[in-house]
Enzyme design. Structure first.
Site, short mmCIF file in Angstrom:
data_model
loop_
_atom_site.label_atom_id
_atom_site.label_comp_id
_atom_site.label_asym_id
_atom_site.label_seq_id
_atom_site.Cartn_x
_atom_site.Cartn_y
_atom_site.Cartn_z
N HIS A 1 3.37 -39.97 8.76
CA HIS A 1 2.23 -40.12 7.83
C HIS A 1 2.39 -39.23 6.60
CE1 HIS A 1 0.13 -41.97 11.32
NE2 HIS A 1 0.71 -40.99 11.99
N SER B 1 12.75 -37.74 -21.00
CA SER B 1 11.58 -38.42 -21.55
C SER B 1 11.69 -38.39 -23.06
CB SER B 1 10.32 -37.71 -21.09
OG SER B 1 9.27 -37.91 -22.01
N LYS C 1 11.20 -32.83 -19.40
CA LYS C 1 11.27 -33.71 -18.22
C LYS C 1 12.68 -34.11 -17.83
CE LYS C 1 8.34 -35.95 -16.53
NZ LYS C 1 7.56 -37.11 -16.17
N GLU D 1 14.09 -44.64 -8.87
CA GLU D 1 12.95 -45.50 -9.20
C GLU D 1 13.40 -46.94 -9.43
OE1 GLU D 1 9.88 -42.25 -11.19
OE2 GLU D 1 11.21 -43.38 -12.48
#
Ligand code: ARG
Length: 461
Positions: free
Chosen positions: A156, A277, A283, A290
Site C-alpha cells: 500500500h 525544465s 530541476k 515517465e
C-alpha cells in the site's frame, strides 16, 4: 498506370481511393520479408516444374536487385501500387519481363501478407528476447552488489518490512523472465507457414509447402487454409506480450520516479538519462521513466485496437485486416526502445544505500519480528502477539521513536513477558535476514535467487 488487378475494371480508381486504400506507406517495412518469401516461393515452383529453373533464377536475381534498390533509396514507392507486394511485383515485371508475371502463380496477396507479417513478428519475438536478456544481465549485476543493502519493503506504499535492494530488483528479473518465456512460447506456437494457402481455399497447383516452410525457417505448415489467411493470433500475441512487458516496465518506471524524488532519494538518475525544465533551473526530471510509463498506454491501445478490428470479421481475408500492421510496428518499436533505455537508465543510476537504510528506521519495520518473537519465545498465539505488538507500536509512536529503538524496559511496560533476548529481533538486518524461507528476502535466500536466475540465463546461451 494500370494496376496488377485492373483487368475487370473499365475506369481507373480515384486518387483519393489510392490514398485511402494503400498500405504501402507503412507496409514497405516488410520489403525484406516479402522478397524472402517470394524467392522461396519461386524456388519451390521451379522444383515442382511449375516454373523453369531459368525463370526462378531470373526472379530471384530481380528480387535481390529490388532489395538493393530499396536499401539504396532508389526504389520509387508509388502509392498507386497499393502495397509492398504489388510494388515489388510491378518492379520485378519491369526488370525481368514475362518471368516476373509468373511469380504470383499458386499464391495470393492473402497468404503473401500473412507470411510477410508473420516473418516480421517472429523476427521481433527473437529480437525482444535478446534485449530482455541484456536487461536481465544488468539487473543481476546490480543485484549482486546489493544483497545486504536494506530498504523498506512496502505494501500500500506504506513501510512494511525491511528487505534488501537486490531482492527488490529480482522481482523485476522474475517478471522479465516470464516476458521472455511468453515471447518464446508465442514464437513456437506460431512458427507455422501460411504461404501456399492462396486466397482462402488452397491451390490446384502441385506445390510443396514443406519446402517453403523449411526455406523460411518455419517448423511446420498450417493445417487449414481458411483459418490461415484469417489468422492474426500471432500479431495479437506479440501485442499482448508487449503490453504485459510494458506494464512491468511501467511499474519499475513508477518506482524509479518515486525513488528519484526528494522525498525518497533512493536513487539518482544519471545526467545522461535525465532532463531539465525550461523555466525552473534547479530541476532534474525523470522523463525517461515517465515516458516508459506513458508509452504503456499506447501499446495497450494497439492491443485493444487489433482485437477490435478482428472481432466481427467473417472468414476469410477482409481489407479491415490491413489495419493489423501499424499498431504492431509501433508496439514492437516502442518495446525495443523502452527495454534498451530502461537498461541504460538503470545501469547508469547511482544507488543511495544510506538513504534506503534511513528510510527503514521509520515506520516500525520490525513490528512483525516482535510478534514473531512473542510467538517463538513466549509461546503467545500469533493473534494475541499481533495485538501486543500493536500496543508496542503505539507506545513507540507516543515516545516518538521507531519500534526498533525502544529499550527493553519500555517494551516490558507493554508486556512483562518480553525479555532481554528481544533486541536482536528488532534489528533491521536481523529482520531481513530472518526471512530465510524459499523465495524470502534474507541475504542467503536472495543469493540463492540470483543463482537460480543466472543458471536459467546460462542454460539458454
Ligand atoms: N495490403 C494488404 C494488407 O495489408 C495485402 C492483402 C490484400 N489482399 C486483398 N485481397 N486485397 O492486408
Amino acid at each position: 498506370m494500370s494496376k496488377l488487378w485492373s483487368g475487370r475494371f473499365a475506369k481507373s480508381g480515384a486518387k483519393l481511393l489510392d490514398e485511402f486504400n494503400a498500405s504501402l506507406p507503412f507496409d514497405q517495412k516488410l520489403y525484406e520479408e516479402d522478397i524472402k518469401g517470394s524467392i522461396a516461393h519461386s524456388a519451390m515452383l521451379a522444383k515442382q516444374g511449375i516454373l523453369t529453373q531459368d525463370e526462378a533464377d531470373a526472379i530471384a536475381k530481380g528480387l535481390l536487385d529490388i532489395k538493393g534498390e530499396i536499401e539504396a533509396g532508389s526504389f520509387v514507392f508509388d502509392i498507386a501500387h497499393e502495397d509492398i507486394h504489388m510494388a515489388v511485383e510491378t518492379r520485378l515485371i519491369e526488370l525481368i519481363g514475362d518471368a516476373g508475371k509468373r511469380l504470383h502463380t499458386a499464391r495470393s496477396r492473402n497468404d503473401q501478407v500473412a507470411v510477410d507479417f508473420r516473418q516480421y513478428v517472429q523476427k521481433h519475438n527473437r529480437i525482444l528476447v535478446d534485449c530482455l536478456e541484456s536487461l536481465m544481465d544488468v539487473l543481476l549485476k546490480i543485484s549482486k552488489e546489493h544483497t545486504t543493502t536494506l530498504l523498506p519493503g512496502m505494501t500500500h506504499l506504506q513501510h512494511a518490512q525491511p528487505i534488501n535492494f537486490a531482492f527488490h530488483l529480482l522481482a523485476y528479473v522474475a517478471m522479465f523472465k516470464r516476458d521472455i518465456e511468453r515471447f518464446e512460447s508465442s514464437y513456437t506456437r506460431h512458427n507455422v507457414l501460411p504461404l501456399g494457402c492462396a486466397a482462402l481455399a488452397g491451390t490446384p497447383h502441385n506445390i510443396d509447402r514443406e519446402m517453403v516452410a523449411h526455406a523460411l525457417g518455419f517448423d511446420s505448415v498450417s493445417v487449414n487454409c481458411l483459418d490461415t489467411v484469417s489468422d492474426r493470433d500471432f500479431a495479437l500475441e506479440i501485442l499482448f506480450n508487449i503490453s504485459t512487458l510494458m506494464m512491468h516496465i511501467s511499474r519499475f518506471a513508477e518506482e524509479l520516479i518515486l525513488w528519484s524524488s526528494y522525498e525518497f532519494k533512493f536513487v539518482t538518475l544519471s545526467d545522461e538519462y535525465s532532463t531539465g525544465s525550461s523555466i525552473m533551473p534547479q530541476k532534474k526530471n525523470p522523463d525517461v521513466p515517465e515516458l516508459l510509463r506513458g508509452k504503456t498506454g499506447r501499446v495497450n491501445g494497439n492491443l485493444i485496437g487489433l482485437l477490435t478490428v478482428l472481432k466481427g470479421l467473417p472468414l476469410a481475408y477482409n481489407k479491415d485486416m490491413q489495419e493489423d500492421k501499424e499498431g504492431v510496428f509501433d508496439s514492437v518499436e516502442t518495446a525495443f526502445m523502452s527495454i534498451n533505455i530502461l537498461k541504460e537508465a538503470v545501469r547508469t543510476m547511482s544507488i543511495n544505500g544510506e538513504k534506503m537504510r534511513q528510510a527503514c528506521e521509520v515506520g516500525h519495520l520490525s513490528a512483525t519480528d516482535l510478534a514473531d518473537y512473542l510467538v517463538q519465545k513466549c509461546n503467545i498465539p500469533f493473534r494475541e502477539a499481533h495485538f501486543i505488538t500493536g500496543r508496542a507500536v503505539a507506545h513507540a509512536e507516543h515516545l516518538n521513536v521507531d519500534l526498533s529503538h525502544l529499550s527493553v524496559e519500555e517494551l516490558q511496560k507493554v508486556d512483562a513477558r518480553i525479555g532481554e533476548d528481544v533486541l536482536p529481533y528488532l534489528s533491521l538486518e536481523n529482520s531481513m535476514n530472518a526471512r530465510t524461507s524459499q523465495g524470502g528476502t534474507a541475504t542467503a535466500s536472495t543469493c540463492k535467487q540470483i543463482e537460480l536466475f543466472e543458471a536459467w540465463m546460462h542454460a539458454r546461451k
